[in-house]
Write an enzyme that holds these catalytic residues in place. Structure first.
Site, mmCIF file in Angstrom:
data_model
loop_
_atom_site.group_PDB
_atom_site.id
_atom_site.type_symbol
_atom_site.label_atom_id
_atom_site.label_comp_id
_atom_site.label_asym_id
_atom_site.label_seq_id
_atom_site.Cartn_x
_atom_site.Cartn_y
_atom_site.Cartn_z
ATOM 1 N N CYS A 174 17.760 -25.232 -25.850
ATOM 2 C CA CYS A 174 16.888 -26.265 -26.413
ATOM 3 C C CYS A 174 16.365 -27.162 -25.290
ATOM 4 O O CYS A 174 17.075 -28.052 -24.809
ATOM 5 C CB CYS A 174 17.656 -27.089 -27.449
ATOM 6 N N CYS A 177 16.182 -30.859 -26.068
ATOM 7 C CA CYS A 177 17.478 -31.563 -26.034
ATOM 8 C C CYS A 177 17.998 -31.708 -24.605
ATOM 9 O O CYS A 177 18.535 -32.749 -24.243
ATOM 10 C CB CYS A 177 18.543 -30.797 -26.830
ATOM 11 N N ASP A 178 17.874 -30.646 -23.812
ATOM 12 C CA ASP A 178 18.593 -30.605 -22.540
ATOM 13 C C ASP A 178 17.684 -30.665 -21.319
ATOM 14 O O ASP A 178 18.096 -30.285 -20.219
ATOM 15 C CB ASP A 178 19.460 -29.330 -22.495
#
Ligand code: NDP
Length: 387
Positions: A174, A177-178
């Site tokens: 992701c 997200c990261d």
């Protein structure tokens, strides 16, 4: 014009309708009582899936005083359990994914929600058509008045050596997200669809350099998305390259000949790629690889009951969380081919909870009904004792 006679006729008809409806509701719940009397297996709201979506729906149904059971499934806590830091959920600043879930679990348990560590084996509509019969892998049979499907979607995996070992140690699925993990690093992104390009765009402000690895001769992504790549000087695209392995740096030899004793946990340092035509194998240096090769919605069990699209995502009715089968609702990534964000899943699941509450109220479920049915409820005794 209304005269006295027509008014009293109207009133009588109204009373009759109310009476008939009350009888229908009474019969509806009487029947459930008989079925669940000995087994104590009645669940007004069964939520399948214990990720952000499932737990968000549970907050709402439990607060509406509906006995709610959350079935945790094969991946308790869902995808956030594997996320490093959650930084993009409103109100959550840099908290480990598992901690977000832990807090949500505490929240729902404090509201009286029952967490059941089990998985659905089969699900069918009862022959009377007024509830659902769910059989679990641990041989329980539950009778649910409503079901909220929140089983998520699983990111597809490369299934190459090193992928599991370096998950969250360089391997991520992701980018939204990261992305901060890519700060100042050489990064590889795998995939040729719109998600892969979108991942590149999310990573571009952070990464030193990005190599997009496309397995075919061309990308599947829309031309408009492909155009967007051109504005990045530090992004290269390699076609016909398959990842065959994710590797760690060879151990550094100290001058004395002893091994490097750095106790930090291992982190990947490159991907081994192979050309589709000439089979040439190369090592591409990369400290992170973001795998963006699509998702598989976890809808297989439900597809015979509710309508799904060509890729298996559960179809919803308009701007609601209603599926094609009354009494079954769905929310989160299992319904979302595009965004797949925790915040979005949570919002949709709240709507699913509200839809389930409205459905039950419509069926005549009230505080009185809840009291009458309480002796028939399924309760997860083991968890209760642990608390
Ligand atoms: P897609 O299914 O569209 O694309 C998957 C990509 O991954 C394909 O290029 C496929 O290659 C590649 N792939 C699959 N398996 C492997 C593997 N083992 N190794 C290497 N590559 C592999 O999925 P997406 O997640 O990209 O998109 C899903 C949907 O969401 C699409 O409809 C997309 O349009 C939409 N979307 C739209 C966005 C937007 O418009 N902004 C943003 C994100 C998604 P191959 O082509 O060779 O099969």
């Amino acid at each position: 014009m209304w005269n006295k006679k027509s008014v009293s006729f109207f009133n009588a008809t109204l009373l009759l309708i109310i009476f008939v409806q009350a009888q229908v509701h009474a019969t509806h719940f009487e029947h459930i009582k008989q079925i669940t009397a000995s087994s104590k297996s009645l669940v007004p709201v069964l939520i399948i899936g214990s990720g952000v979506a499932g737990l968000s729906a549970a907050i709402y149904t439990a607060r509406a005083q509906l006995h709610t059971v959350v079935m945790a499934g094969n991946e308790p806590g869902g995808q956030l359990m594997g996320s490093s830091l959650v930084e993009n959920m409103p109100g959550v600043t840099a908290v480990a994914g598992y901690k977000v879930i832990e807090q949500m679990e505490q929240q729902v348990q404090a509201l009286g929600v029952h967490m059941l560590h089990d998985t659905v084996r089969t699900i069918k509509v009862a022959s009377e058509g007024n509830h659902f019969i769910v059989e679990t892998e641990n041989d329980l049979t539950l009778h649910a008045l409503t079901i909220i499907i929140a089983t998520g979607a699983s990111p597809n995996k490369l299934q190459v050596p090193g992928e599991v070992e370096f998950t969250n140690a360089g391997v991520f699925t992701c980018a939204v997200c990261d992305c901060r993990q890519a700060t100042g690093k050489e990064v590889a992104v795998v995939g040729g669809g719109d998600s892969a390009i979108e991942s590149v765009m999310h990573l571009a402000p952070y990464a030193k350099h990005i190599t997009l690895l496309v397995r075919g001769k061309q990308m599947r992504a829309s031309l408009a998305m492909q155009e967007k790549l051109k504005k990045y000087d530090h992004v290269a695209v390699l076609y016909q390259q398959r990842v065959i392995k994710i590797v760690e740096a060879a151990p550094v030899q100290e001058p004395s000949g002893t091994k490097n004793t750095d106790e930090n946990s291992p982190w990947m340092s490159g991907v081994v790629i192979q050309h589709a035509d000439n089979q040439e194998i190369k090592l591409l240096s990369a400290e992170c690889v973001f795998v963006a090769i699509g998702h598989t919605p976890n809808s297989q069990l439900f597809a015979p009951l509710v309508a799904v699209d060509g890729n298996g995502y559960i179809l919803l009715q308009g701007r609601t969380q209603l599926t094609s089968l009354p009494g079954i609702f769905a929310a989160g990534d299992v319904t979302d081919p595009r965004y797949k964000q925790a915040g979005r899943a949570s919002g949709d699941a709240i709507a699913a909870g509200l839809d389930a509450i409205a459905y039950l109220h419509d069926k005549g479920f009230s505080v009185v009904t809840a009291q009458e049915l309480a002796p028939y409820y399924f309760k997860n005794v083991v968890i209760e004792e642990e608390i």
